[in-house]
Design a protein around this motif. Structure first.
Motif, PDB file in Angstrom:
ATOM      1  N   ILE A 152       0.664  -1.187  -0.105  1.00 11.95           N
ATOM      2  CA  ILE A 152       0.025   0.026  -0.059  1.00 11.95           C
ATOM      3  C   ILE A 152       0.977   1.120   0.007  1.00 11.95           C
ATOM      4  CG2 ILE A 152      -1.674   1.251   1.206  1.00 11.95           C
ATOM      5  CD1 ILE A 152      -2.617  -1.133   2.433  1.00 11.95           C
ATOM      6  N   GLN A 153       0.581   2.109  -0.831  1.00 11.22           N
ATOM      7  CA  GLN A 153       1.383   3.518  -1.024  1.00 11.22           C
ATOM      8  C   GLN A 153       0.476   4.507  -0.676  1.00 11.22           C
ATOM      9  OE1 GLN A 153       4.163   4.131  -4.168  1.00 11.22           O
ATOM     10  NE2 GLN A 153       4.695   2.125  -4.154  1.00 11.22           N
ATOM     11  N   TYR A 154       1.071   5.440   0.140  1.00 12.16           N
ATOM     12  CA  TYR A 154       0.466   6.657   0.080  1.00 12.16           C
ATOM     13  C   TYR A 154       1.246   8.191  -0.477  1.00 12.16           C
ATOM     14  CZ  TYR A 154      -2.851   4.612   3.298  1.00 12.16           C
ATOM     15  OH  TYR A 154      -3.861   3.407   3.714  1.00 12.16           O
ATOM     16  N   PHE A 155       0.760   8.860  -1.055  1.00 13.39           N
ATOM     17  CA  PHE A 155       1.548   9.811  -1.662  1.00 13.39           C
ATOM     18  C   PHE A 155       1.568  11.332  -0.875  1.00 13.39           C
ATOM     19  CE2 PHE A 155       2.825   7.919  -5.739  1.00 13.39           C
ATOM     20  CZ  PHE A 155       2.002   6.746  -5.660  1.00 13.39           C
TER      21      PHE A 155
END
Lengths: 113, 113
Positions: B101-104
C-alpha cells in the motif's frame, strides 16, 4: 510483462450514471490491484484495492471487478457525481512486503451535471 | 495510513541550478519512493529509498542527476541537479506500507526556465 494497460484515456459521464474504467495486466505474479484517485494539484490517493482471492470488492459507490483468468480488472463508479471528476489510475504489484507498484496510464473522468 | 508533507509545493528555477525536495512522514516507514509525473501523464518511478542503504534507481535515472538521501525512517530528500527545462514536472514522494500500500505526498511542481 510489467505493463498495466488502462482504458479509456478520458471519459465523460452524466451525473447519476455509471463510470467504468478498465485495466489489463500481463504479469501473472501480480497479486495486489489498487486504484488511485488524483485531483488537480494533489497527489494520488488510494481509493480502493483488491487481491485476486476475490472477484469483486465494493466500498460505497466504488466497486472493483476482478477477472483473474482474463487478467483484467475494472473500476465501476455508481451514481457518478461531479465531485468524482478526477484522474483515476489503476495499478498492480507482485507479492512481498514492499514491492514496486506499476501504474496504468490514467483515465481523466469528467462528470457533467 | 500515513500523512506525508512535501516541500516545496512548487518552485520556479533557473537552468543549471539544483533543487532539493523534502518529504516528511508522520510515522516510521521502511520504504519511500520518488516519482515523476508529467502533466496529464502517469507516474514514473525514479528510485526507491530504503533507510540505511543506497537508493535503487530505475532505468533512465541516475544518482548524479537525482541524488537521494534517507537519513532516518521519517524523512527523505530528492535533489534535481543541474536542471534543464526538460526537468519541469511534478515530483512526488510516497511511502510503502506492508502489503504494497502506498500513500503519496501532494507533490512538488517544478518549472525550469
Amino acid at each position: 510483462q510489467q505493463q498495466v494497460k488502462q482504458s479509456p484515456q478520458s471519459l465523460i459521464v452524466q451525473k447519476g450514471g455509471i463510470s467504468i474504467i478498465n485495466c489489463a495486466y500481463e504479469n501473472t505474479a501480480f497479486d495486489y490491484f489498487p486504484w488511485y484517485q488524483q485531483f488537480p494539484g494533489k497527489g494520488p490517493a488510494l481509493l480502493i484495492a483488491i487481491r485476486p482471492d476475490v472477484s469483486e470488492k465494493k466500498e460505497g459507490r466504488f466497486t472493483i471487478s476482478f477477472n483473474k483468468s482474463a487478467k483484467q480488472f475494472s473500476l465501476h463508479i455508481m451514481d457518478s457525481q461531479p465531485g468524482d471528476s478526477a484522474t483515476y489510475f489503476c495499478a498492480a504489484s507482485p507479492p512481498g512486503g514492499y514491492q514496486k507498484v506499476t501504474f496504468g496510464t490514467g483515465t481523466k473522468l469528467q462528470v457533467i451535471p | 495510513s500515513a500523512v506525508i508533507s512535501q516541500k516545496p509545493s512548487r518552485d520556479i528555477c533557473q537552468r543549471g541550478t539544483s533543487l532539493t525536495i523534502q518529504c516528511q512522514v508522520d510515522s516510521q516507514v521502511t520504504m519511500m519512493f520518488w516519482y515523476r509525473q508529467q502533466p496529464g501523464q502517469s507516474l514514473t518511478l525514479i528510485a526507491t529509498a530504503n533507510q540505511g542503504s543506497e537508493a535503487t534507481y530505475e532505468s533512465g535515472f541516475v544518482i548524479d542527476k537525482f541524488p537521494i538521501s534517507r537519513p532516518n525512517l521519517t524523512f527523505s530528500t530528492l535533489t534535481v541537479s543541474n536542471m534543464s527545462p526538460e526537468d519541469s514536472s511534478i515530483y512526488l514522494c510516497s511511502v510503502g506500507l506492508v502489503g504494497n500500500i502506498q500513500y503519496f505526498g501532494a507533490g512538488t511542481r517544478l518549472s525550469v526556465l
